[in-house]
Design an enzyme around this catalytic site. Structure first.
Site, PDB file in Angstrom:
ATOM      1  N   HIS A 145       0.888  -1.244  -0.094  1.00  0.00           N
ATOM      2  CA  HIS A 145      -0.026   0.025   0.002  1.00  0.00           C
ATOM      3  C   HIS A 145       0.916   1.107  -0.086  1.00  0.00           C
ATOM      4  CE1 HIS A 145       1.041  -0.473   4.314  1.00  0.00           C
ATOM      5  NE2 HIS A 145       0.857   0.977   4.066  1.00  0.00           N
TER       6      HIS A 145
HETATM    7  C1  UD1 Z   1      -1.833   5.486   5.735  1.00  0.00           C
HETATM    8  C2  UD1 Z   1      -0.680   6.045   6.137  1.00  0.00           C
HETATM    9  C3  UD1 Z   1       0.565   5.246   6.227  1.00  0.00           C
HETATM   10  C4  UD1 Z   1       0.016   3.729   6.768  1.00  0.00           C
HETATM   11  C5  UD1 Z   1      -1.545   3.020   6.318  1.00  0.00           C
HETATM   12  C6  UD1 Z   1      -1.775   2.169   7.037  1.00  0.00           C
HETATM   13  C7  UD1 Z   1      -0.165   8.573   6.254  1.00  0.00           C
HETATM   14  C8  UD1 Z   1       0.631   9.429   5.354  1.00  0.00           C
HETATM   15  N1  UD1 Z   1      -0.220   7.281   5.608  1.00  0.00           N
HETATM   16  O1  UD1 Z   1      -1.742   5.527   4.201  1.00  0.00           O
HETATM   17  O2  UD1 Z   1       1.737   5.646   6.703  1.00  0.00           O
HETATM   18  O3  UD1 Z   1       1.060   2.988   6.522  1.00  0.00           O
HETATM   19  O4  UD1 Z   1      -2.241   4.308   6.589  1.00  0.00           O
HETATM   20  O5  UD1 Z   1      -2.711   1.583   6.175  1.00  0.00           O
HETATM   21  O6  UD1 Z   1      -0.761   8.705   7.233  1.00  0.00           O
HETATM   22  N2  UD1 Z   1      -9.075   4.756   1.524  1.00  0.00           N
HETATM   23  C9  UD1 Z   1     -10.428   4.250   1.320  1.00  0.00           C
HETATM   24  N3  UD1 Z   1     -10.903   3.886   2.652  1.00  0.00           N
HETATM   25  C10 UD1 Z   1     -10.344   4.069   3.865  1.00  0.00           C
HETATM   26  C11 UD1 Z   1      -9.084   4.823   3.911  1.00  0.00           C
HETATM   27  C12 UD1 Z   1      -8.479   5.112   2.566  1.00  0.00           C
HETATM   28  O7  UD1 Z   1     -10.941   3.925   0.457  1.00  0.00           O
HETATM   29  O8  UD1 Z   1     -10.679   3.910   4.746  1.00  0.00           O
HETATM   30  C13 UD1 Z   1      -8.411   5.009   0.164  1.00  0.00           C
HETATM   31  C14 UD1 Z   1      -8.823   6.658  -0.351  1.00  0.00           C
HETATM   32  O9  UD1 Z   1      -8.912   6.503  -1.677  1.00  0.00           O
HETATM   33  C15 UD1 Z   1      -7.486   7.349   0.116  1.00  0.00           C
HETATM   34  C16 UD1 Z   1      -6.527   6.349  -0.141  1.00  0.00           C
HETATM   35  O10 UD1 Z   1      -7.042   5.031   0.393  1.00  0.00           O
HETATM   36  O11 UD1 Z   1      -7.337   8.389  -0.919  1.00  0.00           O
HETATM   37  C17 UD1 Z   1      -5.259   6.409   1.026  1.00  0.00           C
HETATM   38  O12 UD1 Z   1      -5.525   6.662   2.093  1.00  0.00           O
HETATM   39  P1  UD1 Z   1      -4.712   7.464   3.353  1.00  0.00           P
HETATM   40  O13 UD1 Z   1      -5.239   7.378   4.309  1.00  0.00           O
HETATM   41  O14 UD1 Z   1      -4.443   8.827   2.655  1.00  0.00           O
HETATM   42  O15 UD1 Z   1      -3.309   6.729   3.376  1.00  0.00           O
HETATM   43  P2  UD1 Z   1      -2.917   5.367   3.340  1.00  0.00           P
HETATM   44  O16 UD1 Z   1      -2.522   4.776   2.018  1.00  0.00           O
HETATM   45  O17 UD1 Z   1      -3.988   4.373   3.900  1.00  0.00           O
HETATM   46  N1  UDP Z   2      -3.644  -6.060   8.793  1.00  0.00           N
HETATM   47  C1  UDP Z   2      -5.009  -6.665   8.906  1.00  0.00           C
HETATM   48  N2  UDP Z   2      -5.519  -7.256   7.585  1.00  0.00           N
HETATM   49  C2  UDP Z   2      -5.072  -6.885   6.615  1.00  0.00           C
HETATM   50  C3  UDP Z   2      -3.728  -6.301   6.381  1.00  0.00           C
HETATM   51  C4  UDP Z   2      -2.983  -5.833   7.557  1.00  0.00           C
HETATM   52  O1  UDP Z   2      -5.389  -6.921  10.014  1.00  0.00           O
HETATM   53  O2  UDP Z   2      -5.965  -7.353   5.489  1.00  0.00           O
HETATM   54  C5  UDP Z   2      -2.821  -5.540   9.755  1.00  0.00           C
HETATM   55  C6  UDP Z   2      -1.623  -6.370  10.225  1.00  0.00           C
HETATM   56  O3  UDP Z   2      -1.574  -7.451  10.734  1.00  0.00           O
HETATM   57  C7  UDP Z   2      -0.813  -5.087  10.799  1.00  0.00           C
HETATM   58  C8  UDP Z   2      -1.491  -3.817  10.193  1.00  0.00           C
HETATM   59  O4  UDP Z   2      -2.777  -4.405   9.697  1.00  0.00           O
HETATM   60  O5  UDP Z   2      -0.798  -5.317  12.199  1.00  0.00           O
HETATM   61  C9  UDP Z   2      -0.473  -3.230   9.268  1.00  0.00           C
HETATM   62  O6  UDP Z   2      -1.285  -2.302   8.747  1.00  0.00           O
HETATM   63  P1  UDP Z   2      -0.719  -1.696   7.400  1.00  0.00           P
HETATM   64  O7  UDP Z   2      -0.101  -2.517   6.578  1.00  0.00           O
HETATM   65  O8  UDP Z   2      -1.777  -0.856   6.903  1.00  0.00           O
HETATM   66  O9  UDP Z   2       0.253  -0.362   7.807  1.00  0.00           O
HETATM   67  P2  UDP Z   2       1.806   0.045   8.236  1.00  0.00           P
HETATM   68  O10 UDP Z   2       1.885  -1.114   9.088  1.00  0.00           O
HETATM   69  O11 UDP Z   2       2.504  -0.238   6.989  1.00  0.00           O
HETATM   70  O12 UDP Z   2       1.726   1.466   8.775  1.00  0.00           O
END
Ligand code: UD1
Ligand code: UDP
Length: 374
Positions: A204
């Site tokens: 992601h």
């Molecule tokens: C965010 C965090 C990242 C973290 C990740 C965990 C920042 C800068 N990024 O990234 O560090 O590793 O979360 O998963 O804070 N979206 C949905 N539904 C949701 C959430 C997001 O559809 O519930 C989609 C939207 O199109 C959005 C895109 O995902 O624009 C990105 O979401 P965003 O929260 O900006 O960043 P993440 O990639 O989730």
């Molecule tokens: N995770 C989950 N279901 C999924 C993918 C990830 O429960 O389908 C959990 C995973 O076990 C971990 C956390 O989400 O604890 C990691 O989140 P993510 O990879 O979104 O963020 P990051 O750790 O990179 O910030």
């Protein structure tokens, strides 16, 4: 003593849950502030169910948006809550925009900030997470670092060692506590119904999935894999770009690739612990892989979790198709290399991080260190 906890995304909910359990166990007053950065059921509410967390006291509903807009809205709304609630300390976790907004808002109100999972560094300033964690560490007052290496990062930056506590990572607490529960209740393996070895993939990171070349190359590697089933719970950000770049359908049609919605934490733990490999660009998964003794291939060129690499449980393969295939084939074909990776020692502690964090907060409170003065 009143603690304010800020969460906003999936990993923050999971990694803060053991801290919340510990606060409740000790009968300390706390408020839970959800920024609403993740809002889909399977990215947020599902984890409240799995981890039996109380409903947030405040949901500031920031939703998706640009970094500036998201951070500014969170700061403004978190400030309102903190002014009204007057906590003694604000806890933030990790490196998301919620951490940046929460740490800045609280520190300017002279409220102590405790950073859980402080001190991680990739020194790669193209990543938003690196900016968030560095800024949060400038404004925090108590640093709960997972390893001695992360403590040293902060000491090299001139921070006071008395404010740094090596606690381990709360992800280990979460893993240990929930895996047993999960093994009893989860039906994920029969639900996905795949025969043979599993490689669990998550991806992601903006620098990977928003870049068509990098995304295509990783997916090309997947399509060439043989003798392994790929289970790929797809992050919403990645669904969007896989569709935008016309890759989604090809994956959907590959017989050895199973794409799913993001999976709940309990099911996901069972899936991970039954995987032969984990391939990911997630921070949390690099830690969970070594905790669960599953070899990990990380789809990045650097990591703020270098301990996993030096311990031998994690290999950085970037987004290079050749490197991914070469490493997977090598380890899959060499049982002793595979075993060596699985046996790598976990650098993230013994599952007592949240206990240590609460001990440090209570000590700081009783010695007046939560009062921010000139
Ligand atoms: C965010 C965090 C990242 C973290 C990740 C965990 C920042 C800068 N990024 O990234 O560090 O590793 O979360 O998963 O804070 N979206 C949905 N539904 C949701 C959430 C997001 O559809 O519930 C989609 C939207 O199109 C959005 C895109 O995902 O624009 C990105 O979401 P965003 O929260 O900006 O960043 P993440 O990639 O989730
Ligand atoms: N995770 C989950 N279901 C999924 C993918 C990830 O429960 O389908 C959990 C995973 O076990 C971990 C956390 O989400 O604890 C990691 O989140 P993510 O990879 O979104 O963020 P990051 O750790 O990179 O910030």
């Amino acid at each position: 003593m009143k603690i304010a906890i800020i969460i906003g995304t999936r990993p923050e909910i999971i990694k803060m849950a053991p801290v919340i359990d510990e606060i409740e166990k000790r009968g300390i007053e706390y408020i839970l502030i959800h920024t609403g950065q993740h809002y889909d059921h399977e990215m947020s509410h599902q984890f409240f169910i799995d981890l039996e967390l109380k409903k947030p006291d405040f949901n500031i509903g920031v939703g998706s948006g640009s970094h500036g807009k998201q951070t500014a809205t969170m700061m403004e709304k978190i400030e309102d809550v903190l002014v009204a609630e007057k906590p003694d300390i604000v806890l933030v976790q990790g490196d998301t925009n919620a951490v940046l907004a929460g740490a800045l808002a609280a520190s300017k109100l002279h409220i102590a900030v405790g950073h859980v999972e402080a001190g991680l560094r990739s020194y790669d300033k193209t990543m938003p997470e690196e900016i968030n964690r560095q800024v949060a560490d400038v404004t925090s007052n108590l640093y709960f670092v997972p390893t001695e290496e992360s403590a040293l990062n902060l000491i090299f930056e001139g921070l006071d060692p008395h404010e740094i506590f090596v606690t381990g990572n709360t992800v280990v607490d979460a893993c240990i506590r929930n895996l047993k529960i999960a093994q009893k209740s989860s039906t994920v393996l029969s639900d996905i119904d795949v025969q043979g070895d599993i490689l669990t993939l998550t991806m992601h990171r903006a620098e990977n999935v928003d870049d068509p070349k990098r995304l295509q190359e990783v997916m090309d590697a997947l399509l060439e894999l043989e003798n392994i089933n790929v289970v790929f719970p797809v992050h919403p950000r990645t669904v969007k770009t896989l569709k935008k770049f016309g890759i989604y359908e090809k994956l959907e049609n590959a017989p050895h690739v199973l794409m799913t919605k993001p999976i709940g934490y309990l099911d996901f733990l069972v899936l991970l612990s039954n995987s032969r490999f984990i391939m990911t660009d997630s921070g949390g998964l690099q830690e969970e892989a070594i905790t669960l003794n599953v070899p990990c291939l990380t789809l990045r060129y650097n990591t703020e979790r270098p301990e996993t690499v030096t311990a031998g449980g994690n290999i950085l393969v970037g987004s290079s198709k050749d490197k991914i295939l070469e490493n997977l084939r090598r380890i899959a074909g060499d049982e002793s290399a595979y075993q060596e990776m699985s046996d790598a020692a976990n650098p993230y502690g013994d599952g007592k991080a949240s206990e240590k964090i609460l001990n440090a907060i209570l000590d700081a409170s009783s010695s007046g260190k939560l009062q921010i003065t000139a």
